[in-house]
Design a protein around this motif. Structure first.
Motif, short mmCIF file in Angstrom:
data_model
loop_
_atom_site.label_atom_id
_atom_site.label_comp_id
_atom_site.label_asym_id
_atom_site.label_seq_id
_atom_site.Cartn_x
_atom_site.Cartn_y
_atom_site.Cartn_z
N PRO A 124 0.79 -1.23 0.00
CA PRO A 124 0.00 0.00 0.00
C PRO A 124 0.83 1.28 0.00
CG PRO A 124 -0.09 -1.09 2.14
CD PRO A 124 0.58 -2.04 1.21
N ASP A 125 2.01 1.26 0.60
CA ASP A 125 2.78 2.50 0.71
C ASP A 125 4.24 2.25 0.35
OD1 ASP A 125 3.56 5.07 1.24
OD2 ASP A 125 3.71 4.78 3.41
N TRP A 126 4.54 2.34 -0.94
CA TRP A 126 5.94 2.24 -1.41
C TRP A 126 6.32 3.63 -1.89
CZ3 TRP A 126 8.33 -2.85 -2.82
CH2 TRP A 126 9.67 -2.69 -3.18
N PRO A 127 6.97 4.43 -1.05
CA PRO A 127 7.18 5.84 -1.39
C PRO A 127 8.18 6.04 -2.51
CG PRO A 127 8.37 5.27 0.60
CD PRO A 127 7.56 4.05 0.24
N HIS A 128 8.08 7.19 -3.15
CA HIS A 128 9.04 7.62 -4.14
C HIS A 128 9.48 9.04 -3.80
CE1 HIS A 128 5.27 9.30 -5.65
NE2 HIS A 128 6.01 10.23 -6.25
N HIS A 129 10.58 9.46 -4.38
CA HIS A 129 11.08 10.82 -4.18
C HIS A 129 10.81 11.62 -5.44
CE1 HIS A 129 14.04 14.11 -3.68
NE2 HIS A 129 13.90 13.87 -2.38
N GLY A 173 15.17 -1.94 -3.43
CA GLY A 173 15.26 -2.94 -2.37
C GLY A 173 14.16 -2.92 -1.33
N GLY A 174 13.33 -1.89 -1.31
CA GLY A 174 12.31 -1.85 -0.28
C GLY A 174 11.57 -0.53 -0.27
N SER A 175 10.53 -0.49 0.56
CA SER A 175 9.64 0.66 0.56
C SER A 175 10.13 1.75 1.51
CB SER A 175 8.22 0.22 0.93
OG SER A 175 8.23 -0.46 2.17
N GLU A 176 11.30 2.27 1.23
CA GLU A 176 11.81 3.43 1.95
C GLU A 176 12.69 4.24 1.01
OE1 GLU A 176 15.95 2.80 1.98
OE2 GLU A 176 15.06 4.30 3.29
N ILE A 177 12.79 5.54 1.28
CA ILE A 177 13.49 6.44 0.37
C ILE A 177 14.56 7.28 1.08
CG2 ILE A 177 11.99 8.50 0.57
CD1 ILE A 177 13.15 6.81 -2.74
N GLU A 178 14.76 7.01 2.38
CA GLU A 178 15.71 7.82 3.15
C GLU A 178 17.13 7.72 2.60
OE1 GLU A 178 15.01 10.09 5.37
OE2 GLU A 178 12.93 9.58 4.93
N GLY A 179 17.47 6.57 2.03
CA GLY A 179 18.82 6.41 1.48
C GLY A 179 19.09 7.37 0.34
N TYR A 180 18.06 7.69 -0.45
CA TYR A 180 18.26 8.65 -1.54
C TYR A 180 18.44 10.05 -1.00
CZ TYR A 180 17.93 11.07 -5.97
OH TYR A 180 18.22 11.86 -7.05
N ARG A 181 17.67 10.39 0.04
CA ARG A 181 17.85 11.71 0.65
C ARG A 181 19.26 11.84 1.23
NH1 ARG A 181 12.38 10.61 2.74
NH2 ARG A 181 10.89 11.80 1.48
N ARG A 182 19.75 10.77 1.81
CA ARG A 182 21.13 10.78 2.33
C ARG A 182 22.11 10.99 1.20
NH1 ARG A 182 24.09 5.43 4.96
NH2 ARG A 182 26.24 6.26 4.88
N TRP A 183 21.90 10.31 0.07
CA TRP A 183 22.80 10.46 -1.07
C TRP A 183 22.79 11.91 -1.57
CZ3 TRP A 183 22.80 12.08 -6.08
CH2 TRP A 183 23.90 11.73 -6.86
N LEU A 184 21.62 12.52 -1.62
CA LEU A 184 21.52 13.92 -2.07
C LEU A 184 22.30 14.84 -1.14
CD1 LEU A 184 17.76 14.23 -3.11
CD2 LEU A 184 19.75 14.16 -4.62
N GLY A 223 25.34 0.39 -0.61
CA GLY A 223 24.78 -0.81 -1.21
C GLY A 223 23.32 -0.78 -1.61
N GLU A 224 22.67 0.40 -1.57
CA GLU A 224 21.30 0.48 -2.04
C GLU A 224 21.27 0.81 -3.52
OE1 GLU A 224 18.17 1.89 1.16
OE2 GLU A 224 19.76 3.37 0.97
N TYR A 225 20.20 0.36 -4.19
CA TYR A 225 20.00 0.65 -5.61
C TYR A 225 18.71 1.45 -5.77
CZ TYR A 225 23.64 -2.71 -6.92
OH TYR A 225 24.84 -3.37 -7.08
N PHE A 226 18.80 2.51 -6.56
CA PHE A 226 17.64 3.36 -6.83
C PHE A 226 17.47 3.54 -8.34
CE2 PHE A 226 19.14 4.59 -2.64
CZ PHE A 226 17.96 4.66 -1.90
#
Length: 270
Positions: free
Chosen positions: A178-183, A234-245, A216-219
């Protein structure tokens, strides 16, 4: 051959699969027959791509940017002729702007009596739902990874057999998360122009890449007319992309490193 989504036999499938729909200008990013089976291809067209493309924001974008569909038709949009007459505006691929406007009979009378009226057409509109955007990205993400491995021996079987990809492929095909977020963010104006290697001004309709982070995350990263959309493989979270930014000064992975301005283009305004 097995379908990369449902994993059923797809050796008799007859449909090629557009990773990004033709109605968003894609004529090159295409998977050959059998990578996505006919049943999954038809499902995505009806249940994911159609609601994505027919959201008011996408209809407006396709109209103003003159992007034709499979039948070479640009979708019309509803507007207004002052002081308040509803109209429908049409564009043609070989003409610079509006090709025809449907107006009610009382508006025609007003135009003749008052020396014309002002045409008002919407820019923007309601975007697709978050779930439709997320499923659209999930579909394109799995297909982009498959495209990368097309010429690798056993590459498609690798995609089918990877259990780590089961959640994102199931999300694309069944929408059962139900909740797989995107950035989402805008990285350049939709009307931005670029200079190609031949010195011609062009627009970037869509561009995409797969980002692997140091941890090791893939976006999957996709930009449509400068609107950047990102989903985690890899999963329903997007914090790793915010960290990369944060670690990369907010730059888009589509425009730094090996992708610096697409390696061939520069901004017309630079």
């Amino acid at each position: 051959m097995r379908c990369i989504f449902c994993k059923n036999d797809s050796s008799k499938s007859r449909s090629v699969e557009h990773i990004i729909p033709e109605s968003l200008g894609n004529t090159t990013s295409i998977l050959p027959k059998g990578v996505v089976c006919d049943a999954c291809n038809n499902y995505f067209a009806r249940k994911v791509e159609k609601p994505f493309l027919e959201a008011p924001a996408l209809m407006s974008l396709r109209f103003h940017q003159a992007i034709p569909n499979k039948r070479s038709l640009i979708p019309p949009i509803s507007g207004m002729l002052s002081p308040g007459f509803p109209v429908t505006a049409y564009r043609y691929t070989k003409r610079p702007f509006v090709g025809m406007i449907d107006v009610p009979s009382d508006a025609v009378e007003h135009i003749f009596q008052n020396d014309g009226g002002r045409l008002i057409l919407p820019i923007g509109g309601q975007p697709p739902s978050d779930k439709i955007i997320s499923r659209f990205l999930a579909k394109a993400a799995v297909e982009t990874m498959a495209q990368r491995l097309l010429d690798t021996s056993g590459g498609i079987d690798y995609i089918v057999d990877r259990p780590e990809l089961d959640p994102i492929r199931d999300h694309a095909r069944r929408g059962n998360i139900p909740d797989w977020p995107h950035h989402s963010r805008r990285i350049y104006d939709m009307n931005e122009t670029w200079i190609d290697e031949f010195g011609s001004e062009v627009q970037m309709v869509h561009e995409s890449d797969i980002l692997q982070t140091a941890w090791g995350e893939y976006f999957f990263v996709l930009a449509i007319f400068g609107l950047e959309l990102v989903i985690n493989y890899g999963g329903s979270e997007i914090e790793g992309y915010r960290r990369w930014l944060l670690e990369n000064n907010g730059d888009s992975p589509l425009h730094i490193g090996k992708n610096k301005v697409n390696s061939r283009l520069r901004r017309a305004t630079s």
